[in-house]
Design an enzyme around this catalytic site. Structure first.
Site, PDB file in Angstrom:
ATOM      1  CD1 TRP A 114     -16.439 -16.357   4.996  1.00  9.85           C
ATOM      2  CD2 TRP A 114     -17.844 -16.755   6.423  1.00  9.85           C
ATOM      3  NE1 TRP A 114     -17.032 -17.445   4.411  1.00  9.85           N
ATOM      4  CE2 TRP A 114     -18.019 -17.612   5.244  1.00  9.85           C
ATOM      5  CE3 TRP A 114     -18.813 -16.737   7.414  1.00  9.85           C
ATOM      6  CZ2 TRP A 114     -19.058 -18.669   5.245  1.00  9.85           C
ATOM      7  CZ3 TRP A 114     -19.860 -17.704   7.456  1.00  9.85           C
ATOM      8  CH2 TRP A 114     -19.729 -18.585   6.267  1.00  9.85           C
ATOM      9  CE  LYS A 140      -7.671 -13.165   2.464  1.00  9.85           C
ATOM     10  NZ  LYS A 140      -8.974 -12.956   2.390  1.00  9.85           N
ATOM     11  N   PRO A 141      -7.608 -11.150   6.273  1.00  8.55           N
ATOM     12  CG  PRO A 141      -8.732  -9.116   6.838  1.00  8.55           C
ATOM     13  CD  PRO A 141      -7.439  -9.548   6.455  1.00  8.55           C
ATOM     14  CB  THR A 148      -9.474 -22.673   0.539  1.00  6.28           C
ATOM     15  OG1 THR A 148     -10.886 -22.638   0.107  1.00  6.28           O
ATOM     16  CG2 THR A 148      -8.809 -21.537   0.357  1.00  6.28           C
ATOM     17  CD  GLU A 161      -6.456 -25.638  13.491  1.00  4.45           C
ATOM     18  OE1 GLU A 161      -7.461 -26.630  13.380  1.00  4.45           O
ATOM     19  OE2 GLU A 161      -5.752 -25.598  14.285  1.00  4.45           O
ATOM     20  CB  CYS A 204     -14.805 -24.958  12.186  1.00  5.84           C
ATOM     21  SG  CYS A 204     -14.209 -24.387  13.725  1.00  5.84           S
ATOM     22  CD  GLU A 245     -17.532 -27.647   7.025  1.00 10.40           C
ATOM     23  OE1 GLU A 245     -16.873 -27.090   5.973  1.00 10.40           O
ATOM     24  OE2 GLU A 245     -17.131 -27.024   8.216  1.00 10.40           O
ATOM     25  CE  LYS A 284     -11.758 -39.141   9.396  1.00  8.26           C
ATOM     26  NZ  LYS A 284     -12.909 -40.359   9.767  1.00  8.26           N
ATOM     27  N   GLY A 301      -7.559 -31.354   8.682  1.00  6.44           N
ATOM     28  CA  GLY A 301      -6.522 -30.384   8.705  1.00  6.44           C
ATOM     29  C   GLY A 301      -5.145 -30.862   9.601  1.00  6.44           C
TER      30      GLY A 301
END
Ligand code: NAD
Length: 474
Positions: A143, A167-168, A224, A242, A276, A378, A448, A451
């Site tokens: 998102w 798939k958004p 995920t 990613e 990100c 993160e 790492k 991704g």
């Protein structure tokens, strides 16, 4: 909200309400698709792919070029819709929509580069290698940059002759659906691009577990991504992942401190810190830490927080309650344990107009202990930890002391420092005297836990093509 034909997810009666994170108002509703919606979209995409694959790659590229023009023609409406569903300020939404059009144009421009090889091998005859599309590709989108990341996945797959099921994220499906409709109106054959709306654990999980996919590209959280990789792996479906990052920004003693502070503010607070490759830790040489931090805090405190659709707003709300609760929880944990020094922000801004939205003030924290949550997770929101370093080696050690390896930047006026640090930092992208900007011409992806695989750049078509070798003996 009209969902066009292109939207393959209208199966069950359940709907998802898409809510404006600045006001709490309803922006639109989409269906909460699951297994059946995904199966229907994959079937439609399979049927459409054969005809699409027969076209010349340049012709496919040309359709993306037309799509880019059509997206630009709808810039105002698309930007307003993106701001309403995602929360980012209007000028950032315009940047993202234009970035999406740029990506379509880039893949139009390189569409002629898809070609096989031919080699005369005397004792074997003539050998040639065909590059064929892999079939139906899946794309699962987060998102935070829903439209740009959509373009990164969909464009190379389409130009390579595949069809795509997208798939958004459940909080930001509307602009993606609209852009897919615009692309279809600009010439993309019906069925080649399908958008399935739904929650991650239903529509997303069903797409990840689809055995007939030729490739699956996922952008989102590292955890995920692990589950998605396992689900796809059970069917030998190759994946591009990613994932998350904890980008370090190293500020050397010889850096232009004003430029570095401006870079840190833009790099951290753009998109309310939900990028990100945002600057997630600043590592500044101890000799200039005080001066740098003072400039940084002046700039951070000067950001106008508010509804992104209003003029003059520099930072909108966070996109969803879960994301803001995460930031509030991390800050509460650290502050209640007496960790660090809060230099600015540190909570929900005061004022009645902030009550309905998911706002959080631009925040700077220094002097955190090495094991602080803010340095070891993160931080996906507007909180910037500042760490001091004793030397360049020390700064690089700190930059690499994370499980992530997505991006990093080095701020210096010394070319040797720039070259040494770029080679020693474990990250998929290292910027020098800048942070964040990524043209589609260069490969992007993480090392790492950030991704596997790369998007964009000269290798962008590789995951979307398979080689077939033909040996001809006369
Ligand atoms: P997320 O992992 O929660 O969701 C991403 C997508 O996956 C959404 O469409 C979601 O519905 C879907 N999903 C969720 N659970 C699923 C499941 N079990 N099976 C299949 N699909 C599922 O991530 P997010 O919160 O939307 O995005 C934020 C994260 O994305 C951050 O970690 C950020 O760093 C990362 N990100 C990485 C990049 C990059 O290029 N490396 C870019 C943007 C964001």
């Amino acid at each position: 909200m009209r969902e066009g034909d292109i939207h393959g997810g209208t199966v069950s009666g359940e709907t998802i309400r898409v809510v404006n994170p600045a006001t709490g108002g309803l922006v639109g509703e989409v269906s909460a698709g699951g297994k059946d919606a995904v199966a229907a979209a994959v079937e439609t995409a399979e049927a459409a792919q054969a005809g699409w694959a027969k076209r010349d790659p340049r012709e496919r590229g040309k359709i993306l070029g037309a799509g880019a023009q059509a997206i630009r023609a709808h810039l105002d409406a698309l930007s307003a819709l993106l701001t309403a569903e995602q929360g980012k300020p209007l000028h950032e939404a315009r940047n993202e929509i234009q970035g999406c059009a740029n990506v379509l144009e880039y893949y139009h421009s390189v569409s002629g580069s898809i070609r096989g090889e031919c080699m005369p091998l005397s004792s074997y005859g003539l050998a040639y290698v065909l590059k064929e599309p892999v079939g139906v590709c899946g794309a699962i989108i987060p998102w935070n940059m829903p439209v740009l990341i959509y373009a990164w996945k969909v464009c190379p797959a389409l130009v390579a002759g595949n069809s795509v099921v997208v798939k958004p994220a459940s909080s930001t499906p509307l602009t993606t659906i609209r852009i897919a409709e615009i692309m279809e109106a600009a010439g993309l054959p019906h069925g080649v691009l399908q958008v399935v709306t739904g929650y991650g654990d239903a529509a997303g999980a069903a797409l990840a577990a689809t055995p007939s996919l030729g490739h699956l590209s996922f952008t989102g959280d590292t955890k995920t991504g692990g589950g998605i990789s396992q689900a796809a792996g059970r069917n030998s479906v190759p994946v591009t992942l990613e994932l998350g990052g904890s980008d370090a920004m190293i500020v050397c003693r010889d850096a232009d401190l004003h430029a570095a502070a401006a870079g840190a503010v833009a790099g951290r607070f753009y998109n309310c810190g939900q990028t990100c490759t945002a600057v997630k830790r600043v590592i500044v040489d101890a000799s200039v830490k005080e001066q740098f931090t003072r400039i940084l805090c002046e700039k951070a405190a000067g950001i106008t927080v508010g509804d992104g659709s209003r003029p003059g707003v520099g930072m909108g709300p966070m996109n969803n309650a879960q994301a803001r609760d995460g930031i509030c929880g991390m800050m509460d944990t650290c502050l209640s344990a007496g960790e660090g020094t809060l230099l600015c922000g540190g909570g929900i801004p005061d004022g009645a107009h902030y009550e309905k939205g998911l706002f959080y003030a631009p925040t700077v924290v220094a002097d955190l202990p090495d094991d602080s949550l803010l340095l070891n997770s993160e931080v996906f929101g507007p909180v910037l930890p500042v760490i001091s370093s004793d030397s360049l080696d020390d700064a690089i050690r700190i930059a690499n002391s994370t499980r992530y390896g997505l991006g990093a930047s080095v701020w210096t006026n010394d070319i040797k420092t720039a070259m040494i640090s770029s080679s020693q930092i474990d990250a998929g992208v290292v910027w020098v005297n800048q942070h964040l900007k990524l043209p589609p011409d260069v490969p992007f992806g993480g090392m790492k836990a950030s991704g596997t695989g790369r998007e964009n750049g000269s290798g962008a078509f590789e995951p979307y093509l398979r080689s077939k070798t033909v040996l001809v003996k006369s």
